[in-house]
Design a protein around this motif. Structure first.
Motif, PDB file in Angstrom:
ATOM      1  N   PHE A  79      36.067  31.915  42.240  1.00  0.00           N
ATOM      2  CA  PHE A  79      37.268  32.599  42.709  1.00  0.00           C
ATOM      3  C   PHE A  79      37.020  34.106  42.761  1.00  0.00           C
ATOM      4  CE2 PHE A  79      41.674  34.162  42.227  1.00  0.00           C
ATOM      5  CZ  PHE A  79      42.335  33.362  43.149  1.00  0.00           C
ATOM      6  N   TYR A  80      36.448  34.647  41.705  1.00  0.00           N
ATOM      7  CA  TYR A  80      36.113  36.074  41.636  1.00  0.00           C
ATOM      8  C   TYR A  80      35.135  36.443  42.750  1.00  0.00           C
ATOM      9  CZ  TYR A  80      34.263  40.431  39.586  1.00  0.00           C
ATOM     10  OH  TYR A  80      33.857  41.729  39.365  1.00  0.00           O
ATOM     11  N   GLN A  81      34.123  35.611  42.951  1.00  0.00           N
ATOM     12  CA  GLN A  81      33.123  35.880  43.970  1.00  0.00           C
ATOM     13  C   GLN A  81      33.721  35.858  45.378  1.00  0.00           C
ATOM     14  OE1 GLN A  81      29.808  36.826  43.766  1.00  0.00           O
ATOM     15  NE2 GLN A  81      30.383  37.156  41.629  1.00  0.00           N
ATOM     16  N   PHE A  82      34.686  34.967  45.602  1.00  0.00           N
ATOM     17  CA  PHE A  82      35.325  34.916  46.921  1.00  0.00           C
ATOM     18  C   PHE A  82      35.935  36.279  47.259  1.00  0.00           C
ATOM     19  CE2 PHE A  82      39.212  34.619  49.401  1.00  0.00           C
ATOM     20  CZ  PHE A  82      38.748  34.021  50.560  1.00  0.00           C
ATOM     21  N   TRP A  83      36.654  36.844  46.313  1.00  0.00           N
ATOM     22  CA  TRP A  83      37.340  38.107  46.580  1.00  0.00           C
ATOM     23  C   TRP A  83      36.366  39.278  46.637  1.00  0.00           C
ATOM     24  CZ3 TRP A  83      42.010  37.608  48.402  1.00  0.00           C
ATOM     25  CH2 TRP A  83      42.786  36.511  48.025  1.00  0.00           C
ATOM     26  N   ILE A  84      35.370  39.292  45.775  1.00  0.00           N
ATOM     27  CA  ILE A  84      34.467  40.438  45.745  1.00  0.00           C
ATOM     28  C   ILE A  84      33.565  40.457  46.985  1.00  0.00           C
ATOM     29  CG2 ILE A  84      32.376  39.593  44.556  1.00  0.00           C
ATOM     30  CD1 ILE A  84      32.793  42.085  42.662  1.00  0.00           C
ATOM     31  N   ASN A  85      33.427  39.307  47.644  1.00  0.00           N
ATOM     32  CA  ASN A  85      32.627  39.235  48.868  1.00  0.00           C
ATOM     33  C   ASN A  85      33.467  39.400  50.135  1.00  0.00           C
ATOM     34  OD1 ASN A  85      30.039  38.842  47.714  1.00  0.00           O
ATOM     35  ND2 ASN A  85      30.572  36.722  47.253  1.00  0.00           N
ATOM     36  N   THR A  86      34.692  39.897  49.979  1.00  0.00           N
ATOM     37  CA  THR A  86      35.563  40.142  51.120  1.00  0.00           C
ATOM     38  C   THR A  86      34.902  41.112  52.100  1.00  0.00           C
ATOM     39  OG1 THR A  86      37.569  39.797  49.807  1.00  0.00           O
ATOM     40  CG2 THR A  86      37.811  41.084  51.812  1.00  0.00           C
ATOM     41  N   ASP A  87      35.032  40.820  53.371  1.00  0.00           N
ATOM     42  CA  ASP A  87      34.529  41.705  54.418  1.00  0.00           C
ATOM     43  C   ASP A  87      35.126  43.106  54.235  1.00  0.00           C
ATOM     44  OD1 ASP A  87      34.375  43.067  57.041  1.00  0.00           O
ATOM     45  OD2 ASP A  87      33.681  41.139  57.799  1.00  0.00           O
ATOM     46  N   ASP A  88      34.299  44.141  54.397  1.00  0.00           N
ATOM     47  CA  ASP A  88      34.778  45.522  54.262  1.00  0.00           C
ATOM     48  C   ASP A  88      36.010  45.788  55.125  1.00  0.00           C
ATOM     49  OD1 ASP A  88      32.620  45.870  52.630  1.00  0.00           O
ATOM     50  OD2 ASP A  88      31.566  47.300  53.912  1.00  0.00           O
TER      51      ASP A  88
ATOM     52  N   GLU B  77      29.416  51.839  49.587  1.00  0.00           N
ATOM     53  CA  GLU B  77      28.373  51.154  48.826  1.00  0.00           C
ATOM     54  C   GLU B  77      28.760  50.917  47.375  1.00  0.00           C
ATOM     55  OE1 GLU B  77      27.936  55.460  48.061  1.00  0.00           O
ATOM     56  OE2 GLU B  77      28.279  54.242  49.861  1.00  0.00           O
ATOM     57  N   GLN B  78      29.734  51.671  46.864  1.00  0.00           N
ATOM     58  CA  GLN B  78      30.163  51.482  45.476  1.00  0.00           C
ATOM     59  C   GLN B  78      31.078  50.267  45.309  1.00  0.00           C
ATOM     60  OE1 GLN B  78      31.644  55.032  43.579  1.00  0.00           O
ATOM     61  NE2 GLN B  78      30.102  56.342  44.548  1.00  0.00           N
ATOM     62  N   ARG B  79      31.673  49.806  46.390  1.00  0.00           N
ATOM     63  CA  ARG B  79      32.499  48.591  46.412  1.00  0.00           C
ATOM     64  C   ARG B  79      33.607  48.628  45.364  1.00  0.00           C
ATOM     65  NH1 ARG B  79      30.502  44.742  49.550  1.00  0.00           N
ATOM     66  NH2 ARG B  79      31.430  43.024  48.394  1.00  0.00           N
ATOM     67  N   ILE B  80      34.193  49.789  45.196  1.00  0.00           N
ATOM     68  CA  ILE B  80      35.270  49.941  44.206  1.00  0.00           C
ATOM     69  C   ILE B  80      36.479  49.096  44.588  1.00  0.00           C
ATOM     70  CG2 ILE B  80      36.894  51.597  43.192  1.00  0.00           C
ATOM     71  CD1 ILE B  80      34.706  53.726  43.483  1.00  0.00           C
ATOM     72  N   ALA B  81      36.857  49.132  45.866  1.00  0.00           N
ATOM     73  CA  ALA B  81      38.022  48.362  46.315  1.00  0.00           C
ATOM     74  C   ALA B  81      37.779  46.864  46.181  1.00  0.00           C
ATOM     75  CB  ALA B  81      38.351  48.721  47.769  1.00  0.00           C
ATOM     76  N   HIS B  82      36.563  46.420  46.472  1.00  0.00           N
ATOM     77  CA  HIS B  82      36.240  44.997  46.341  1.00  0.00           C
ATOM     78  C   HIS B  82      36.413  44.537  44.894  1.00  0.00           C
ATOM     79  CE1 HIS B  82      34.206  46.187  50.067  1.00  0.00           C
ATOM     80  NE2 HIS B  82      34.176  44.914  50.412  1.00  0.00           N
ATOM     81  N   ARG B  83      35.874  45.326  43.963  1.00  0.00           N
ATOM     82  CA  ARG B  83      35.979  44.951  42.558  1.00  0.00           C
ATOM     83  C   ARG B  83      37.438  44.959  42.091  1.00  0.00           C
ATOM     84  NH1 ARG B  83      31.506  48.368  41.981  1.00  0.00           N
ATOM     85  NH2 ARG B  83      32.776  49.962  40.925  1.00  0.00           N
ATOM     86  N   ARG B  84      38.181  45.940  42.565  1.00  0.00           N
ATOM     87  CA  ARG B  84      39.605  46.017  42.179  1.00  0.00           C
ATOM     88  C   ARG B  84      40.349  44.791  42.683  1.00  0.00           C
ATOM     89  NH1 ARG B  84      43.592  47.075  39.520  1.00  0.00           N
ATOM     90  NH2 ARG B  84      44.879  48.947  39.672  1.00  0.00           N
ATOM     91  N   LEU B  85      40.091  44.397  43.911  1.00  0.00           N
ATOM     92  CA  LEU B  85      40.732  43.209  44.479  1.00  0.00           C
ATOM     93  C   LEU B  85      40.361  41.967  43.682  1.00  0.00           C
ATOM     94  CD1 LEU B  85      42.291  41.694  46.739  1.00  0.00           C
ATOM     95  CD2 LEU B  85      40.167  41.718  48.074  1.00  0.00           C
ATOM     96  N   ALA B  86      39.069  41.782  43.406  1.00  0.00           N
ATOM     97  CA  ALA B  86      38.602  40.599  42.679  1.00  0.00           C
ATOM     98  C   ALA B  86      39.172  40.563  41.271  1.00  0.00           C
ATOM     99  CB  ALA B  86      37.079  40.579  42.633  1.00  0.00           C
ATOM    100  N   GLU B  87      39.248  41.713  40.626  1.00  0.00           N
ATOM    101  CA  GLU B  87      39.786  41.772  39.261  1.00  0.00           C
ATOM    102  C   GLU B  87      41.268  41.424  39.235  1.00  0.00           C
ATOM    103  OE1 GLU B  87      36.697  45.353  37.958  1.00  0.00           O
ATOM    104  OE2 GLU B  87      38.829  45.778  38.253  1.00  0.00           O
ATOM    105  N   GLU B  88      42.027  42.031  40.142  1.00  0.00           N
ATOM    106  CA  GLU B  88      43.471  41.779  40.182  1.00  0.00           C
ATOM    107  C   GLU B  88      43.771  40.304  40.430  1.00  0.00           C
ATOM    108  OE1 GLU B  88      46.345  43.850  39.975  1.00  0.00           O
ATOM    109  OE2 GLU B  88      44.948  45.265  39.047  1.00  0.00           O
ATOM    110  N   MET B  89      43.068  39.708  41.400  1.00  0.00           N
ATOM    111  CA  MET B  89      43.375  38.332  41.780  1.00  0.00           C
ATOM    112  C   MET B  89      42.930  37.330  40.718  1.00  0.00           C
ATOM    113  SD  MET B  89      45.068  38.942  44.325  1.00  0.00           S
ATOM    114  CE  MET B  89      45.493  37.211  44.468  1.00  0.00           C
ATOM    115  N   THR B  90      41.769  37.545  40.117  1.00  0.00           N
ATOM    116  CA  THR B  90      41.273  36.599  39.119  1.00  0.00           C
ATOM    117  C   THR B  90      42.149  36.633  37.874  1.00  0.00           C
ATOM    118  OG1 THR B  90      39.032  36.960  39.953  1.00  0.00           O
ATOM    119  CG2 THR B  90      39.242  35.837  37.832  1.00  0.00           C
ATOM    120  N   GLU B  91      42.563  37.811  37.453  1.00  0.00           N
ATOM    121  CA  GLU B  91      43.442  37.905  36.289  1.00  0.00           C
ATOM    122  C   GLU B  91      44.809  37.311  36.598  1.00  0.00           C
ATOM    123  OE1 GLU B  91      45.533  41.297  33.436  1.00  0.00           O
ATOM    124  OE2 GLU B  91      43.648  41.756  34.453  1.00  0.00           O
TER     125      GLU B  91
END
Length: 423
Positions: free
Chosen positions: A255-264, A294-308
């Motif tokens: 689930f976390y990987q799905f969100w963190i791999n979201t298209d830019d 390249e830092q993918r800050i938004a991707h990590r934020r999205l994955a963190e919010e959704m997984t929690e």
């Protein structure tokens, strides 16, 4: 910002009935609203998250959400958005699905919050108690065939054919709105854009049956947009199938990987749709996406919010731990449960709990095609055991290599992982 203003800024309103009237209605009182979820599987998937989280948004704004489980309509089949008839499940199956979906929605909504505590209802309660005569006389008489044929959910199916069973779905959903209007003072229905015809039909039924009997018989409808991905593929689908909310069907790590791999191109849009991050922070994340993608800050934020949100803080921490271990190669830091999550879809084989030569394992597990190749792989440093390179041709896999006495991870090359199970 009022609730409708917030939804507009997030791009979450596709269609709305009586915009001004609904805005006044929401600002004048605690409004009861509902969204329906038909139990067609034993879990919701992430495609259900937008309407489910819409209920949560209204609850956070002070209103009272009803999660309606379609234990009755789930036995019929919704033609909306489909080109063929849905397979019908047995009553016991649908009831089992209903309980699981109710539990999942309880994780997303607050059912213990006083005046605007969420409520779960099941339309099997009133649909199963309605006789065919009552249905035709009291409800069916308010729907003309021409009116029903004009709805997109029906019109789009006429060429391929639609059964009377699914044709009647619109009336059943309309009856749901009427029953909740009567029983719960529910005046707003929300749903996906494909539900617009069913929602407006329910409003029409309320108007026809209540006008003249009540001082004000007013109901409203609101739909959210169909979610699409920038690359044109269907949202919520991966190579492995649907992304489920059930952690046993889609692990928190997956689930976390799905969100963190979201298209830019989608990440900011999805943050608006799925999270409760405020607009000022979203604007900052959008700037970071432009200046330092390249830092993918938004991707990590999205994955963190959704997984929690869907699983828990603990599940999020575990997903992050697995991700870091796979990135660094330090597999030995994982426990058995984390191994199961992180390597759920890699090739696996089961051996007895006894010492076994590495070369034999490489061949028997089809990691290397032959003993000759296996020896070359080991000598060339291409074989890793639990993240550690192993170049000893005589090495034997033993208890010291078994994580939780159950698993050993072998990697060949940079990315080819294999899971060895021990029974």
């Amino acid at each position: 910002m009022d609730i409708l203003g917030d939804l507009r800024q997030r791009g979450l309103i596709q269609q709305i009935t009586d915009d001004e009237g609904l805005n006044e209605h929401l600002q004048s009182k605690v409004v009861t609203l509902y969204c329906g979820f038909d139990p067609t599987a034993d879990s919701l998937h992430i495609g259900h998250l937008v309407p489910a989280l819409m209920l949560k948004r209204f609850q956070k704004a002070g209103h009272r959400p009803i999660a309606l489980i379609g234990g009755g309509t789930g036995l019929i089949g919704d033609p909306s958005g489909r080109s063929t008839e849905r397979s019908l499940n047995e009553l016991e199956v649908v009831q089992g699905y209903s309980e699981k979906i109710k539990d999942q929605l309880a994780n997303l909504l607050d059912f213990d919050k006083g005046e605007n505590a969420a409520v779960a209802r099941n339309n099997y309660e009133w649909l199963s108690a309605t006789t065919i005569i009552e249905f035709l006389r009291d409800t069916g008489k308010h729907f003309s065939i021409n009116y029903m044929l004009a709805k997109d959910s029906v019109e789009s199916r006429l060429e391929n054919g639609i059964s009377f069973t699914e044709f009647s779905y619109m009336i059943l959903q309309s009856l749901d709105f009427l029953k909740l209007y009567e029983k719960e003072n529910c005046t707003l229905q929300i749903g996906g854009s494909d539900q617009w015809g069913n929602i407006t039909a329910g409003m029409e039924l309320i108007r026809r049956t209540k006008s003249g009997k009540e001082e004000e018989a007013k109901a409203y409808g609101l739909t959210v947009p169909l979610i699409t991905k920038a690359d044109g593929t269907k949202f919520g689908k991966t190579a492995g199938g649907a992304v489920w909310l059930d952690g046993k069907k889609t692990t928190p790590y997956e689930f976390y990987q799905f969100w963190i791999n979201t298209d830019d191109r989608d990440v900011i849009k999805f943050i608006k749709y799925f999270t409760f991050i405020d607009h000022s922070e979203i604007a900052e994340l959008a700037v970071e996406m432009e200046t330092a993608p390249e830092q993918r800050i938004a991707h990590r934020r999205l994955a963190e919010e959704m997984t929690e949100l869907v699983h828990s803080k603990e599940a999020l921490a575990q997903a992050q731990k697995i991700t870091e271990a796979l990135f660094s190669g330090e597999i030995q830091n994982l426990n058995g449960e984390e191994i199961e999550q992180g390597f759920k879809d890699v090739p696996s084989i089961t051996f007895a709990r006894e010492e076994k030569g590495l070369i034999d394992i490489l061949v028997e597990a089809n990691i290397s095609p032959s003993k000759r190749q296996a020896r070359e792989d080991v000598q060339n440093g291409a074989v890793y055991i639990n993240g550690n390179r192993q170049q000893d041709l005589t090495y034997k896999i033993s208890s010291q290599d078994r994580i939780d006495d159950a698993f050993t991870i072998i990697r060949r090359g940079k990315k080819k992982y294999f899971l060895i199970r021990f029974n």
